[in-house]
Design a protein around this motif. Structure first.
Motif, PDB file in Angstrom:
ATOM      1  N   TRP A  47      43.020  40.034  44.045  1.00 38.13           N
ATOM      2  CA  TRP A  47      42.938  39.939  42.594  1.00 38.13           C
ATOM      3  C   TRP A  47      42.655  38.509  42.129  1.00 38.13           C
ATOM      4  O   TRP A  47      43.081  38.096  41.064  1.00 38.13           O
ATOM      5  CB  TRP A  47      44.236  40.460  41.973  1.00 38.13           C
ATOM      6  CG  TRP A  47      44.485  41.899  42.301  1.00 38.13           C
ATOM      7  CD1 TRP A  47      44.089  42.988  41.576  1.00 38.13           C
ATOM      8  CD2 TRP A  47      45.175  42.416  43.443  1.00 38.13           C
ATOM      9  NE1 TRP A  47      44.484  44.148  42.195  1.00 38.13           N
ATOM     10  CE2 TRP A  47      45.152  43.836  43.350  1.00 38.13           C
ATOM     11  CE3 TRP A  47      45.803  41.836  44.550  1.00 38.13           C
ATOM     12  CZ2 TRP A  47      45.738  44.661  44.305  1.00 38.13           C
ATOM     13  CZ3 TRP A  47      46.382  42.660  45.505  1.00 38.13           C
ATOM     14  CH2 TRP A  47      46.349  44.049  45.374  1.00 38.13           C
ATOM     15  N   SER A  48      41.900  37.762  42.920  1.00 36.79           N
ATOM     16  CA  SER A  48      41.581  36.389  42.566  1.00 36.79           C
ATOM     17  C   SER A  48      40.526  36.346  41.469  1.00 36.79           C
ATOM     18  O   SER A  48      39.581  37.146  41.454  1.00 36.79           O
ATOM     19  CB  SER A  48      41.065  35.637  43.795  1.00 36.79           C
ATOM     20  OG  SER A  48      40.615  34.348  43.436  1.00 36.79           O
ATOM     21  N   THR A  49      40.664  35.376  40.563  1.00 37.64           N
ATOM     22  CA  THR A  49      39.653  35.214  39.515  1.00 37.64           C
ATOM     23  C   THR A  49      38.308  34.805  40.106  1.00 37.64           C
ATOM     24  O   THR A  49      37.273  34.992  39.458  1.00 37.64           O
ATOM     25  CB  THR A  49      40.093  34.165  38.482  1.00 37.64           C
ATOM     26  OG1 THR A  49      40.355  32.921  39.148  1.00 37.64           O
ATOM     27  CG2 THR A  49      41.343  34.606  37.745  1.00 37.64           C
ATOM     28  N   THR A  50      38.292  34.257  41.321  1.00 34.57           N
ATOM     29  CA  THR A  50      37.022  33.877  41.931  1.00 34.57           C
ATOM     30  C   THR A  50      36.128  35.090  42.159  1.00 34.57           C
ATOM     31  O   THR A  50      34.903  34.965  42.173  1.00 34.57           O
ATOM     32  CB  THR A  50      37.245  33.145  43.264  1.00 34.57           C
ATOM     33  OG1 THR A  50      37.966  34.003  44.168  1.00 34.57           O
ATOM     34  CG2 THR A  50      38.040  31.866  43.063  1.00 34.57           C
ATOM     35  N   ALA A  51      36.729  36.273  42.323  1.00 40.37           N
ATOM     36  CA  ALA A  51      35.926  37.485  42.515  1.00 40.37           C
ATOM     37  C   ALA A  51      35.109  37.812  41.274  1.00 40.37           C
ATOM     38  O   ALA A  51      34.065  38.472  41.368  1.00 40.37           O
ATOM     39  CB  ALA A  51      36.823  38.659  42.883  1.00 40.37           C
ATOM     40  N   PHE A  53      44.119  32.857  46.586  1.00 40.22           N
ATOM     41  CA  PHE A  53      45.304  33.619  46.204  1.00 40.22           C
ATOM     42  C   PHE A  53      46.337  32.697  45.572  1.00 40.22           C
ATOM     43  O   PHE A  53      46.534  32.690  44.353  1.00 40.22           O
ATOM     44  CB  PHE A  53      45.881  34.365  47.406  1.00 40.22           C
ATOM     45  CG  PHE A  53      47.277  34.899  47.191  1.00 40.22           C
ATOM     46  CD1 PHE A  53      47.692  35.364  45.946  1.00 40.22           C
ATOM     47  CD2 PHE A  53      48.192  34.948  48.241  1.00 40.22           C
ATOM     48  CE1 PHE A  53      48.984  35.852  45.742  1.00 40.22           C
ATOM     49  CE2 PHE A  53      49.476  35.435  48.056  1.00 40.22           C
ATOM     50  CZ  PHE A  53      49.872  35.880  46.807  1.00 40.22           C
ATOM     51  N   GLY A  54      46.989  31.881  46.389  1.00 39.39           N
ATOM     52  CA  GLY A  54      48.114  31.097  45.900  1.00 39.39           C
ATOM     53  C   GLY A  54      47.747  30.068  44.855  1.00 39.39           C
ATOM     54  O   GLY A  54      48.438  29.919  43.833  1.00 39.39           O
ATOM     55  N   GLY A  55      46.657  29.343  45.081  1.00 41.67           N
ATOM     56  CA  GLY A  55      46.243  28.349  44.102  1.00 41.67           C
ATOM     57  C   GLY A  55      45.816  28.981  42.795  1.00 41.67           C
ATOM     58  O   GLY A  55      46.126  28.479  41.706  1.00 41.67           O
ATOM     59  N   ASP A  56      45.112  30.095  42.886  1.00 40.78           N
ATOM     60  CA  ASP A  56      44.660  30.812  41.694  1.00 40.78           C
ATOM     61  C   ASP A  56      45.855  31.348  40.910  1.00 40.78           C
ATOM     62  O   ASP A  56      45.926  31.215  39.682  1.00 40.78           O
ATOM     63  CB  ASP A  56      43.741  31.953  42.128  1.00 40.78           C
ATOM     64  CG  ASP A  56      43.021  32.611  40.965  1.00 40.78           C
ATOM     65  OD1 ASP A  56      42.454  31.888  40.131  1.00 40.78           O
ATOM     66  OD2 ASP A  56      43.012  33.850  40.903  1.00 40.78           O
ATOM     67  N   ALA A  57      46.811  31.939  41.610  1.00 39.47           N
ATOM     68  CA  ALA A  57      47.985  32.498  40.944  1.00 39.47           C
ATOM     69  C   ALA A  57      48.812  31.411  40.266  1.00 39.47           C
ATOM     70  O   ALA A  57      49.287  31.586  39.134  1.00 39.47           O
ATOM     71  CB  ALA A  57      48.836  33.252  41.964  1.00 39.47           C
ATOM     72  N   ARG A  58      48.976  30.277  40.952  1.00 46.36           N
ATOM     73  CA  ARG A  58      49.791  29.203  40.384  1.00 46.36           C
ATOM     74  C   ARG A  58      49.217  28.681  39.070  1.00 46.36           C
ATOM     75  O   ARG A  58      49.975  28.221  38.191  1.00 46.36           O
ATOM     76  CB  ARG A  58      49.919  28.064  41.395  1.00 46.36           C
ATOM     77  CG  ARG A  58      50.756  26.902  40.886  1.00 46.36           C
ATOM     78  CD  ARG A  58      51.116  25.972  42.006  1.00 46.36           C
ATOM     79  NE  ARG A  58      51.488  24.654  41.541  1.00 46.36           N
ATOM     80  CZ  ARG A  58      51.931  23.684  42.325  1.00 46.36           C
ATOM     81  NH1 ARG A  58      52.063  23.896  43.626  1.00 46.36           N
ATOM     82  NH2 ARG A  58      52.242  22.509  41.842  1.00 46.36           N
TER      83      ARG A  58
END
Length: 420
Positions: free
Chosen positions: A146-150, A195-200
């Motif tokens: 569910w990353s915004t990069t997608a 994942f982690g960087g995007d979520a943070r």
């Protein structure tokens, strides 16, 4: 069809399996049109539609991937029993990349002319490795992540709410419940990357907009102990901890928090929670049951509030439980991911165009996709998260699937502002 084939592939680390049907004529790129007048190109014959799945049923994500694959097959079983999609049986070609990006690329190149699209691609590194191939082939692919990069790739389809929005909704819910309040310090533990960087980024936005201090700790995900990181957060006086990591790190943090007496909410995105964390004898099982929360796009396995979730669980128990150790929400994800593609196929069929271009055009018309097991989805704007809702789950040692639905939440005002 052998419904125990999934377990066999996971055990043998086989390269591929065909889960439904046995036709070797997958359409290729020269069909032009079916006998019913519907335009076709790749992966479609007069009798079958073939979708690909690229996943890891033999390496580090086996425990996640096998129930996901079961969910995709439950969807295929269901639609085929009802007459198929656009009058054609749905076949699912599952290939095992073993979490190796080079293998994923090689497998994709072998599959791309034989499938209409991909009902699921698992693994952020593999999705990143394939993004240019996907775009060049103009092939629609639902991604397990569910990353915004997608959202930067118009051919990647998110099956839920983006990671930052999940985080914002999760923290907003904790605030609504009185577990945190403006002026508090929130601890954040994350792995780097999409994942982690995007979520943070969602946690930082929530803190900045609502008067909180966020104390972050970035880890590699390969640590064997997080006591030092937890001590750092305790010294900062955190009133809650959010984690965007894998399940091993979440378990380590819970163990360290229990030992340190840091008795505060411990929330995670979808990938952080797994049933083993609360299994009998688990070192932090009691702590996670008391303090654990999950913010996610997936309903709990067998959620009694959803007739579809109950149906999916019953199908899993009847036909796939023997092949899996994890009857969990990942079954719902696999079903829901395939149902999204199924909705696009049905819309494309109505438009008389089952080509890849027809699937992309049909996807943009889907403004209210209700899979029954995922959050409601809107694909009218490919540059935006398809949902701003989340489910708040609690770990449970009494429910099938090891989690229970605490709340349906969102979008919070902060989530709406973030996504403007």
């Amino acid at each position: 069809m052998n419904k125990r084939i999934i377990a066999g592939v996971a055990a043998a680390a086989a390269a591929s399996l065909l889960l439904a049907g046995c036709s070797s004529d997958n359409g290729g790129g020269d069909n032009g049109g079916g006998g019913d007048g519907v335009a076709t190109d790749y992966g479609v014959t007069d009798t079958t539609i073939t979708l690909g799945v690229l996943t890891d049923v033999s390496n580090i994500y086996t425990a996640t991937a096998v129930p996901m694959v079961s969910g995709t097959q439950i969807y295929a079983d269901e639609v085929n029993a009802a007459g198929g999609l656009c009058g054609r049986d749905l076949e699912i070609d599952v290939q095992d990349h073993g979490s190796d990006s080079a293998t994923a690329t090689q497998l994709f190149q072998g599959m791309q002319d034989e499938v209409l699209g991909f009902g699921m691609i698992l693994g952020s590194p593999q999705q990143d490795a394939l993004k240019d191939f996907i775009a060049n082939a103009e092939i629609t692919a639902v991604v397990a992540g569910w990353s915004t990069t997608a959202l930067e790739n118009p051919y990647y389809v998110l099956a839920g709410t983006t990671y930052p929005t999940e985080v914002i909704n999760g923290l907003s819910w904790l605030e609504e419940q009185g577990m945190i309040a403006p002026g508090d310090t929130i601890g954040y533990i994350n792995v780097p990357g999409p994942f982690g960087g995007d979520a943070r980024a969602g946690g930082e936005y929530f803190a900045d907009e609502n008067g909180y201090t966020l104390t972050g700790v970035e880890i590699t995900g390969k640590e064997t102990d997080l006591a030092a990181q937890v001590d750092q957060l305790k010294a900062a006086g955190v009133t809650a901890v959010f984690m965007s990591t894998g399940p091993g790190s979440y378990n380590q943090a819970a163990t360290a928090m229990k030992a340190a007496g840091l008795d505060v909410p411990l929330m995670t995105n979808t990938p952080g929670y797994a049933p083993f964390q609360i299994a009998p004898g688990a070192p932090a099982g009691d702590f996670i049951l008391e303090n654990g929360y999950v913010t996610t796009s997936m309903m709990p396995f067998g959620n009694p509030d959803s007739a579809k979730a109950v149906e999916v669980a019953a199908a899993f128990d009847a036909d796939y439980a023997a092949d899996n150790n994890n009857a969990d929400a990942n079954v719902n994800f696999g079903y829901g991911a395939m149902a999204i593609f199924g909705a696009a196929i049905e819309a494309a069929c109505d438009a008389g165009d089952l080509t890849r271009a027809g699937i992309q055009a049909a996807l943009a018309t889907l403004t209210s996709v209700d899979t029954g097991v995922l959050v409601p989805l809107d694909y009218s704007d490919p540059e935006k998260t398809p949902s701003m809702e989340t489910y708040i789950l609690r770990p449970s040692d009494t429910e099938a699937g090891s989690s229970v639905l605490e709340a349906t939440f969102g979008p919070s005002a902060t989530a709406e502002a973030f996504n403007e």
